[in-house]
Write a protein that holds these residues in place. Sequence first.
Motif, short mmCIF file in Angstrom:
data_model
loop_
_atom_site.label_atom_id
_atom_site.label_comp_id
_atom_site.label_asym_id
_atom_site.label_seq_id
_atom_site.Cartn_x
_atom_site.Cartn_y
_atom_site.Cartn_z
N ALA A 84 10.44 78.46 9.73
CA ALA A 84 10.39 78.97 8.37
C ALA A 84 11.55 79.93 8.17
O ALA A 84 12.47 79.99 9.00
N ALA A 88 7.89 79.51 -0.73
CA ALA A 88 6.78 79.37 0.21
C ALA A 88 7.25 79.31 1.66
O ALA A 88 6.44 79.44 2.58
N GLN A 89 8.57 79.13 1.87
CA GLN A 89 9.10 79.11 3.23
C GLN A 89 9.30 80.51 3.80
O GLN A 89 9.61 80.66 4.98
N ALA A 127 8.52 83.64 5.60
CA ALA A 127 7.48 84.04 6.55
C ALA A 127 7.71 85.42 7.14
O ALA A 127 6.83 85.95 7.82
N CYS A 157 5.80 86.06 -4.16
CA CYS A 157 5.94 85.08 -3.09
C CYS A 157 4.60 84.39 -2.82
O CYS A 157 3.58 85.07 -2.64
N SER A 165 3.66 82.82 -0.19
CA SER A 165 3.25 82.96 1.21
C SER A 165 2.87 84.42 1.47
O SER A 165 2.83 85.23 0.56
N PRO A 223 4.43 86.82 3.98
CA PRO A 223 5.39 87.10 5.06
C PRO A 223 5.09 88.39 5.79
O PRO A 223 4.55 89.34 5.21
#
Length: 271
Positions: free
Chosen positions: A175, A204-205, A207, A241, A243, A245
Amino acid sequence: MTPLRIGACLLAGEIAAHRDWLFGDARDIEIQDFMSHAALTTDRDDRIAAVRAALDGHDGRVGIHGPFEGLDIDNKDPELQPLITARFLAALEAADAVGARQMVLHSPYTLWYQNNLLAGPGYAEAKLDRIHHILGPVVRAAEGMGIVLVIENIHDTRPETRRAMVDSFGSPAIALSVDTGHAHLARRMSGAPPVDYVLRDAGAQLAHVHIQDLDGYADRHWPPGEGEIEWPAAFAALADCPSAPHLVLELKDHTRIPAGFAHLRDLGLAV
């Protein structure tokens, strides 16, 4: 905007000084004890024992910074390529031994790459092939361990280039990482997009994020508030975001962690 919980990057021996802050709220920790040759060979077992002891009682997320000096993930020398792969695999084993579920590696993309992209046929493809040759076994090993490799921007000028490289593996074990200072430095030196754009491009990448400030001239790793970065814009991007991270202060002087955190807290951005 809801304030975000942040942690810090530290050596094992530095954790005790920030233990109450880190452990009380189960903050993210990035261990930086495993970047050298000695740390992954002669000193490996002692380092692992020290990190385990320092993390005892911590319930938050843990990652490590992987080795990088002289270990280009697109190295052209066929004799050196397996040595680089082996070093990354050794670092993965150390990460697993201390319970880390992330490992930071450095991006190979530069302004030189971007400016020479169309200067000859197959330039991008050859570079990506080398990256897959060196990093492919590491990604597969990470999949088996449940560890995610996060590729940090260093000299990158176009965030979509690094994102496409990560996407090319088609694996949940690789990621993106964004270093806020490196992104701002690239903006000032090479006309790259601002920090918030780089964070949003990751989507979404994303992290992992190194949080550091600087003056736009050198890689200072100052506490937030002592440099030029527009922190409200950066944290607005993080708030959007999709995700979750790891968010860690990466400061040259770990004693300045409270000051950097306090600046972001007082802006209503961090808790």
